[in-house]
Motif scaffolding. Structure first.
Motif, PDB file in Angstrom:
ATOM      1  N   ALA A  33       0.864  -1.180   0.000  1.00 13.76           N
ATOM      2  CA  ALA A  33       0.000   0.000   0.000  1.00 13.76           C
ATOM      3  C   ALA A  33       0.898   1.226   0.000  1.00 13.76           C
ATOM      4  O   ALA A  33       1.890   1.277   0.737  1.00 13.76           O
ATOM      5  CB  ALA A  33      -0.899  -0.001   1.235  1.00 13.76           C
ATOM      6  N   ILE A  35       0.772   5.160   0.688  1.00 16.06           N
ATOM      7  CA  ILE A  35      -0.076   6.216   1.238  1.00 16.06           C
ATOM      8  C   ILE A  35       0.706   7.517   1.272  1.00 16.06           C
ATOM      9  O   ILE A  35       1.935   7.530   1.078  1.00 16.06           O
ATOM     10  CB  ILE A  35      -0.577   5.860   2.664  1.00 16.06           C
ATOM     11  CG1 ILE A  35       0.622   5.704   3.615  1.00 16.06           C
ATOM     12  CG2 ILE A  35      -1.421   4.583   2.646  1.00 16.06           C
ATOM     13  CD1 ILE A  35       0.211   5.599   5.082  1.00 16.06           C
ATOM     14  N   MET A 203      -7.026   3.915   4.772  1.00 16.01           N
ATOM     15  CA  MET A 203      -6.062   3.493   5.784  1.00 16.01           C
ATOM     16  C   MET A 203      -6.390   2.107   6.348  1.00 16.01           C
ATOM     17  O   MET A 203      -5.495   1.322   6.627  1.00 16.01           O
ATOM     18  CB  MET A 203      -6.005   4.511   6.932  1.00 16.01           C
ATOM     19  CG  MET A 203      -5.436   5.842   6.501  1.00 16.01           C
ATOM     20  SD  MET A 203      -3.791   5.673   5.748  1.00 16.01           S
ATOM     21  CE  MET A 203      -3.839   6.977   4.559  1.00 16.01           C
ATOM     22  N   ALA A 206      -5.105  -0.437   3.956  1.00 15.41           N
ATOM     23  CA  ALA A 206      -3.651  -0.529   4.051  1.00 15.41           C
ATOM     24  C   ALA A 206      -3.259  -1.327   5.303  1.00 15.41           C
ATOM     25  O   ALA A 206      -2.381  -2.184   5.270  1.00 15.41           O
ATOM     26  CB  ALA A 206      -3.036   0.873   4.106  1.00 15.41           C
ATOM     27  N   ARG A 207      -3.949  -1.083   6.394  1.00 12.04           N
ATOM     28  CA  ARG A 207      -3.600  -1.741   7.655  1.00 12.04           C
ATOM     29  C   ARG A 207      -3.978  -3.219   7.636  1.00 12.04           C
ATOM     30  O   ARG A 207      -3.223  -4.073   8.084  1.00 12.04           O
ATOM     31  CB  ARG A 207      -4.322  -1.035   8.817  1.00 12.04           C
ATOM     32  CG  ARG A 207      -3.899  -1.542  10.190  1.00 12.04           C
ATOM     33  CD  ARG A 207      -4.213  -0.553  11.269  1.00 12.04           C
ATOM     34  NE  ARG A 207      -5.549  -0.011  11.091  1.00 12.04           N
ATOM     35  CZ  ARG A 207      -5.959   1.152  11.629  1.00 12.04           C
ATOM     36  NH1 ARG A 207      -5.138   1.864  12.374  1.00 12.04           N
ATOM     37  NH2 ARG A 207      -7.166   1.579  11.436  1.00 12.04           N
ATOM     38  N   ALA A 210      -2.478  -4.923   3.443  1.00 13.78           N
ATOM     39  CA  ALA A 210      -1.124  -4.785   2.895  1.00 13.78           C
ATOM     40  C   ALA A 210      -0.114  -5.569   3.719  1.00 13.78           C
ATOM     41  O   ALA A 210      -0.258  -5.733   4.930  1.00 13.78           O
ATOM     42  CB  ALA A 210      -0.731  -3.313   2.844  1.00 13.78           C
ATOM     43  N   ARG A 212       3.126  -4.615   3.287  1.00 13.66           N
ATOM     44  CA  ARG A 212       4.020  -3.515   3.586  1.00 13.66           C
ATOM     45  C   ARG A 212       3.383  -2.206   3.173  1.00 13.66           C
ATOM     46  O   ARG A 212       2.604  -2.166   2.220  1.00 13.66           O
ATOM     47  CB  ARG A 212       5.353  -3.678   2.834  1.00 13.66           C
ATOM     48  CG  ARG A 212       6.533  -3.772   3.794  1.00 13.66           C
ATOM     49  CD  ARG A 212       7.813  -4.341   3.198  1.00 13.66           C
ATOM     50  NE  ARG A 212       7.815  -4.645   1.814  1.00 13.66           N
ATOM     51  CZ  ARG A 212       8.507  -3.933   0.899  1.00 13.66           C
ATOM     52  NH1 ARG A 212       9.199  -2.870   1.264  1.00 13.66           N
ATOM     53  NH2 ARG A 212       8.486  -4.305  -0.376  1.00 13.66           N
ATOM     54  N   VAL A 213       3.688  -1.150   3.894  1.00 12.25           N
ATOM     55  CA  VAL A 213       3.135   0.168   3.591  1.00 12.25           C
ATOM     56  C   VAL A 213       4.290   1.126   3.317  1.00 12.25           C
ATOM     57  O   VAL A 213       5.276   1.143   4.067  1.00 12.25           O
ATOM     58  CB  VAL A 213       2.283   0.704   4.768  1.00 12.25           C
ATOM     59  CG1 VAL A 213       1.666   2.050   4.422  1.00 12.25           C
ATOM     60  CG2 VAL A 213       1.196  -0.302   5.147  1.00 12.25           C
ATOM     61  N   PRO A 227       2.397  -2.851   8.227  1.00 15.91           N
ATOM     62  CA  PRO A 227       1.320  -1.987   8.718  1.00 15.91           C
ATOM     63  C   PRO A 227       1.431  -1.758  10.229  1.00 15.91           C
ATOM     64  O   PRO A 227       1.220  -0.643  10.703  1.00 15.91           O
ATOM     65  CB  PRO A 227       0.056  -2.768   8.369  1.00 15.91           C
ATOM     66  CG  PRO A 227       0.441  -3.642   7.231  1.00 15.91           C
ATOM     67  CD  PRO A 227       1.876  -3.988   7.431  1.00 15.91           C
TER      68      PRO A 227
END
Lengths: 253, 219
Positions: A33, A35, A203, A206-207, A210, A212-213, A227
């Motif tokens: 993800a 951001i 978000m 993503a949390r 994912a 990895r962020v 995350p």
């Protein structure tokens, strides 16, 4: 070996540096993800992977083949071969309005003669089934809701059997109540171990989804991690400021 | 006013209407593809081609169609040296004039249609692996024609009425026979009859384009 390797990517629009020596790697089956605030270069970075943007410096390699090496692009033919390993889902869907849903799915594989003709329809119907829109095969995109359009766009990208799927803010143009159906399809893909890079403002996605962020700001990857690390214990001031800003907005909604 | 009289004047007028319709069909069938080629020329990356196309469109839209017709029918044969080779049948000459003029208008209509297509369409096609030719023929042109359709319909109706300019280059057509009858019989009736015939033609045309628009609704 990483399926995507990006090193020292640089790009400017006039005097504005949108990418300042971006480097990262994506492993097979990973969900990344990306951001960060608007204008941080997230979309430009993603678009440069499929050559919708040209970079001025740095290297991109996909499954070991260079798309661009130290700012020099490979020949057009190789370029097409390499970018064909990636599918892309756009914020504005970009479905072809003059074609029905199933024609949208079949157009590219038919033109590129990927398989026997009778194979397309079955594959297209299977994918529509997968995104829950088999009953919409013969309607035009104008009759679909935003969420349905985006699910068709995902199915269209999957028709090309991509190794890597790129999402450029796939839910940003949707009404809030329609984001769920699109995110659910993306979660299913993650469960099937599709390699994905998702630029997003979601978000929670993503949390939860994912592996990895990456947090980008002003053309740089400020911080990257799992995350848990990134959301639970951000190290950099800019990350903390962005996260607290986003979370506060979320509470105010 | 007898029915006999109406039938008497109707016969030559319907013959004139044939010239009107023939000119319309020739002009529209040739000028639409020609206009499309002009659109491509305007967008050409070869600069001299683009400039020439721009200059051509400017010339054709910037001067009256009537002047262009007079030049082609009566002007060209007067050019010293080559003029004698440029004496054409008046109707053929008029057709050429209409085609050259309308191609310029259609070129601008199609250019507008191209500009209205979102750049996301090109990006989606590129990412799916379509080449330039495939993108143009399968993604861009079908949308361009759909967007341009109402303007093309409008221009076609204008063309029907512009055929009356044949009167000025002495090609007998609908209006010519109406005018003759008015002068001879001293009555306004032939004018009304001519108006009715024009209305009939434009109505058929309008219905055709409405049908085409419905067929290309994409809904």
């Amino acid at each position: 070996m990483a399926v995507v390797e990006v090193k020292d990517l640089k790009k400017s629009f006039g005097s504005l540096e949108v990418l300042k020596r971006i480097s990262f790697e994506v492993e097979r089956n990973e969900v990344i993800a990306v951001i960060g605030p608007s204008g941080s270069g997230k979309s430009t970075m993603l678009r440069s992977l499929v050559h919708l943007e040209e970079v001025e410096g740095g290297s991109i390699s996909i499954q070991g083949s260079y798309l661009v090496q130290d700012g020099t692009y490979v020949k057009a033919k190789d370029l097409k071969e390499i970018t064909s390993k990636m599918g892309m889902v756009f914020q504005q869907f970009n479905l072809f309005p003059h074609l029905t849903v199933i024609q949208n799915l079949e157009l590219a594989p038919k033109l590129l003669k990927q398989a026997a003709t009778e194979g397309y329809r079955k594959r297209a119907m299977d994918l529509l089934e997968k995104v829950g829109l088999a009953d919409k095969a013969d309607v035009f995109p104008s009759k679909l809701s935003g969420g349905q359009k985006q699910r068709v766009a995902i199915a269209r990208a999957l028709m090309m059997n991509p190794e890597i799927l790129l999402f450029d803010e796939p839910t940003s143009a949707l009404d809030p109540e329609l984001t769920g159906e699109v995110l659910d399809v993306m979660k299913d893909l993650a469960k099937e171990h599709m390699t994905m890079i998702v630029v997003t403002h979601e978000m929670e996605f993503a949390r939860d989804v994912a592996d990895r962020v990456l947090f980008m700001d002003q053309g740089e990857i400020v911080e990257a991690g799992s995350p848990d690390e990134l959301f639970g214990n951000p190290q950099k001031e800019r990350t903390k400021a962005f996260l607290s800003r986003t979370m506060r907005n979320r509470r105010n909604e | 006013m007898s029915l006999d009289y109406l039938l008497t004047i109707l016969k030559p007028m319907l013959e004139g209407a044939q010239a009107t319709i023939l000119l319309f069909l020739v002009a529209i069938i040739v000028s639409i593809p020609l206009g499309f080629l002009l659109t491509l020329a305007v967008r050409s990356s070869v600069k001299p081609v683009a400039w020439l196309a721009h200059a051509y469109i400017y010339l054709m839209r910037g001067t009256p169609l009537l002047l262009q017709l007079l030049v082609i029918v009566f002007g060209l044969p007067l050019i010293p040296g080559i003029g004698e080779y440029l004496v054409l049948d008046r109707f053929v000459a008029a057709c050429i004039g209409f085609i050259l003029n309308y191609a310029a208008y259609f070129a601008e209509i199609f250019r507008g249609g191209l500009l209205a297509i979102d750049k996301g369409q090109y990006e989606a096609a590129q990412v799916l692996g379509l080449n330039r030719w495939q993108t143009t023929t399968k993604v861009v042109l079908p949308q361009m024609f759909r967007i341009a359709l109402p303007a093309v319909a409008n221009e076609s109706v204008t063309l029907v009425k512009d055929t009356a300019l044949l009167y000025a280059v002495a090609v007998p057509e609908l209006l010519h026979f109406a005018q003759t009858a008015v002068n001879r019989d001293f009555t306004i009736v032939p004018f009304f009859l001519a108006a009715l015939i024009y209305l009939l033609i434009t109505m058929v045309l309008t219905l055709f384009f409405k049908w085409l628009e419905r067929r290309m609704q994409f809904e």
